[in-house]
Enzyme design. Sequence first.
Site, short mmCIF file in Angstrom:
data_model
loop_
_atom_site.label_atom_id
_atom_site.label_comp_id
_atom_site.label_asym_id
_atom_site.label_seq_id
_atom_site.Cartn_x
_atom_site.Cartn_y
_atom_site.Cartn_z
N TRP A 158 0.73 -1.24 -0.02
CA TRP A 158 -0.10 0.10 -0.11
C TRP A 158 0.67 1.13 0.06
CZ3 TRP A 158 2.20 1.84 4.26
CH2 TRP A 158 2.72 1.06 5.13
N LYS A 182 -2.62 -9.05 -7.25
CA LYS A 182 -3.28 -8.89 -5.95
C LYS A 182 -2.81 -7.67 -5.24
CE LYS A 182 -3.07 -9.77 -1.63
NZ LYS A 182 -3.36 -8.22 -1.25
N ALA A 183 -3.73 -6.37 -5.44
CA ALA A 183 -3.19 -5.30 -4.95
C ALA A 183 -3.78 -5.11 -3.53
CB ALA A 183 -3.48 -4.00 -5.65
N GLU A 185 -5.68 -4.33 -0.22
CA GLU A 185 -7.06 -4.26 0.24
C GLU A 185 -6.95 -2.88 0.91
OE1 GLU A 185 -5.28 -6.97 0.79
OE2 GLU A 185 -6.22 -7.88 -0.92
N GLY A 235 6.90 -6.30 -0.30
CA GLY A 235 6.21 -6.28 1.02
C GLY A 235 7.27 -6.42 2.03
N SER A 236 6.78 -7.38 3.11
CA SER A 236 7.60 -7.47 4.25
C SER A 236 8.62 -8.62 4.06
CB SER A 236 7.03 -7.45 5.55
OG SER A 236 6.03 -8.63 5.60
N GLU A 257 11.03 -8.26 -3.58
CA GLU A 257 11.33 -7.09 -3.20
C GLU A 257 10.86 -6.60 -1.87
OE1 GLU A 257 12.43 -4.13 -4.82
OE2 GLU A 257 13.06 -5.08 -6.64
N LEU A 258 11.99 -6.75 -0.92
CA LEU A 258 11.35 -6.87 0.49
C LEU A 258 11.90 -5.65 1.35
CD1 LEU A 258 11.75 -10.82 1.08
CD2 LEU A 258 9.88 -9.47 0.16
N CYS A 291 10.52 1.32 1.52
CA CYS A 291 11.61 0.20 1.81
C CYS A 291 12.90 0.64 1.80
CB CYS A 291 11.14 -0.73 0.75
SG CYS A 291 11.36 -0.22 -1.06
N GLU A 388 13.00 -2.35 11.12
CA GLU A 388 12.56 -1.44 10.25
C GLU A 388 11.44 -0.64 10.57
OE1 GLU A 388 10.81 -2.82 6.76
OE2 GLU A 388 11.54 -1.17 5.40
P1 NAD Z 1 2.34 -7.35 6.29
O1 NAD Z 1 3.55 -8.02 6.37
O2 NAD Z 1 1.20 -7.50 7.07
O3 NAD Z 1 2.14 -6.94 4.88
C1 NAD Z 1 2.87 -6.50 3.69
C2 NAD Z 1 2.01 -6.64 2.50
O4 NAD Z 1 2.01 -8.06 2.39
C3 NAD Z 1 0.50 -5.96 2.30
O5 NAD Z 1 0.35 -5.64 1.17
C4 NAD Z 1 -0.20 -7.61 2.60
O6 NAD Z 1 -1.46 -7.46 2.05
C5 NAD Z 1 0.80 -8.64 1.98
N1 NAD Z 1 0.57 -9.75 2.65
C6 NAD Z 1 0.64 -10.05 3.76
N2 NAD Z 1 0.36 -11.26 4.00
C7 NAD Z 1 0.27 -11.98 2.96
C8 NAD Z 1 0.34 -13.16 2.34
N3 NAD Z 1 0.16 -14.37 3.38
N4 NAD Z 1 0.13 -13.40 1.02
C9 NAD Z 1 0.31 -12.27 0.13
N5 NAD Z 1 0.57 -11.10 0.42
C10 NAD Z 1 0.41 -10.83 1.90
O7 NAD Z 1 2.83 -5.84 6.66
P2 NAD Z 1 2.03 -4.43 6.88
O8 NAD Z 1 1.69 -3.93 8.10
O9 NAD Z 1 1.21 -4.12 5.76
O10 NAD Z 1 3.61 -3.51 6.48
C11 NAD Z 1 4.55 -3.45 7.49
C12 NAD Z 1 5.65 -4.06 7.04
O11 NAD Z 1 5.66 -4.47 5.73
C13 NAD Z 1 6.60 -2.78 7.29
O12 NAD Z 1 7.11 -2.93 8.38
C14 NAD Z 1 7.46 -3.21 5.99
O13 NAD Z 1 8.63 -4.00 6.32
C15 NAD Z 1 6.79 -3.94 5.15
N6 NAD Z 1 6.59 -3.37 4.00
C16 NAD Z 1 7.34 -3.19 2.96
C17 NAD Z 1 7.07 -2.68 1.64
C18 NAD Z 1 8.09 -2.64 0.75
O14 NAD Z 1 8.03 -1.52 -0.11
N7 NAD Z 1 9.38 -3.57 0.52
C19 NAD Z 1 5.71 -1.92 1.60
C20 NAD Z 1 4.86 -2.05 2.41
C21 NAD Z 1 5.37 -2.90 3.82
#
Ligand code: NAD
Length: 486
Positions: A158, A182-183, A185, A235-236, A257-258, A291, A388
Amino acid sequence: MSTPDHPPAEYRSARLHIAGEWRDAADKATATVTNPATGEPVGTVPLATPADLDDALNAAAQGFRTWRTTPLARRTEILHRAADLITARARAIARTMTLEQGKPLDEALGEATRTADTLRWHIEDARRAYGRTIPTAPGTSLSVRRDPIGPVAAFVPWNFPVGGPNRKISSALAAGCSMILKASEETPATAAALVECYADAGLPPGVLNLVFGEPADVSAQLIASPLTRLVAFTGSVPVGKLLAARAGEVMKPSLMELGGHAPVIVCADADPVRAARRAARAKFFNAGQVCTSPSRFLVHESRYEAFTAEFVKAAEALTTGDGLDPATTMGPLANARRVAAAERLTADAISRGATLRTGGTRPDRPGHFFAPTVLTDVAPDAQIMSEEPFAPIAPIVPFGDLDDALAVANSLPFGLAAYGFTESAATAERLCAELEAGILSINHCGGSVHEAPSGGVKDSGYGREGGPEALDAYLVTKRVSHLLAG
Ligand code: NAD
C-alpha cells in the site's frame, strides 16, 4: 478539499477485473476501505472467492496465449496508449491515492506522473529484449532466445499504491506476460484506476487481471496453481520468505522486493548541515513508509551535534495533516498498525536511554498520525536499531571510527539501501565496496528511477526492478540448436 490545480474526482470503490470484465466477488463479500487522515470509511473493496480466483487464473492463461502472439508493434501501441491515459488521469488517480493512503496530494501526483514515464521506459526497453546467435558448426544454427515466462502472480503493498503495482505490470506486459495482480486491500481504488487505464487502452481480456481478498488465501491459491509461472512480491521480509517458500515447493521462480533498514553514514569530512537536510527530506518522505527510507543514522562524533540540530529543524518545519490540504508536507501513516509500531519503537528506545529530541507523540486529532520524531544516543539493543520502523522516526547515533560504523551498518540481515556522506572519493569508494546493499547513494538519498535497477541482498530479497535487468525475471532464456543441413 480541493484546489483549482487538483479538481475533485469522485471516489469510486474498486471492483475485481477478470477476463476484461469489472465485477463484484461471487458472494458479494467486501471489506471497508478507510481514509487514514480521518479514520472514516471511504469505500469498499471486494474480496475474491476461490471461484473468482480460478476465473482469474484461467483468464490469465488465455490472456497469455493472446498477448504473446500479439505483434510487438500492436502491443507497444496499446501500452503507449495506457501510459497516455495514466498521464491524462494522473490528477484523479492522485486524489484517490491520497484518500486511501494519506500522502500529500503533490507527492501522489508525482507518483502517478512518474508511473506513466516508467511504463514508457519499459515499453521501449522491451523492444530490445534481444537474444543472440552463436558461431558454431557449419550447417547448424545455434541461438539464444528470450521468451515471456507466462502468467505472473503479483502481490503489492500500500505504500506506493500506483507506482508499486505499475513497476510489475509494466515490465511483465512489456515482456509479453499476462498477470494476476493482487493489490493491497488498503489502497484498492488506486490500483483499480491504474488497471482501468490499461483496460481502456485496449488490452485484450485476461492479460491483466486485478483481485483482492484475504492475502494468505489468495497467495496460496495463485502460487500453487500450475497456471502461474512466476511469483512477484513486494512487502515485508516475513511474508516474502513465506511466499518464496511456497513458490519453492512448486519449483516456481520468484522476484522478491522486501524490506530493509537503510543505514546512513555521515563521515567526519561531510558537510553536516547539507547531509541532515537531504537525509531528513528522504526520511520523512511518504511519512517514512518506504522500503529504502533512511532509517539508521550513524554520524561521526565531530559532526553529531550539527547534524542532529539541523535534522531536528527539518523535522519541526514539517506540517503534518490531511494530504488533501495544500499546506500539508507530511500525511498520516497508512494504517493503525504503523502508528502502533511507531509508538512501540519510540517508547522502547526511550526506555533504553535514548533522548527524544522532537516528536514522539500522536497529534491530538482523528486519523493515523504520528509526529516526525528524532531520537539521539539510541542504545544498540533498542528495537529500532534492528527493526525497520516504516514510520517517521530517525534514530541518530555517533561513531568514532569508520570501521565501527561499517560494522554496525552491515550487522543486520537486511541489505536494501544504504547512504554515505563524504567529501573524499577514496572514502566514497570504500563505502560503495563495503556496504552490503543493493542500492547505494553517496552525498544524497537518491530515490528509485526506472532506468536503473532496484533490489536487495540478504533478507531484502532477490531479483531487480527497473533498468534493463527488470525484464530478466519475466523472460526465460532458451537455447535453440537448429540442424539446417541433411
Ligand atoms: P504485512 O507483512 O502484514 O503486509 C505487507 C504486504 O504483504 C501487504 O500488502 C499485505 O497485504 C501482504 N501480505 C501479507 N500477508 C500476505 C500473504 N500471506 N500473502 C500475500 N500477501 C500478503 O505488513 P504491513 O503491516 O502491511 O506492513 C508492515 C511492514 O511491511 C513494514 O514494516 C515493512 O517492513 C513492510 N512493507 C514493505 C514494503 C516494501 O516496499 N518493501 C511495503 C509495505 C510494507
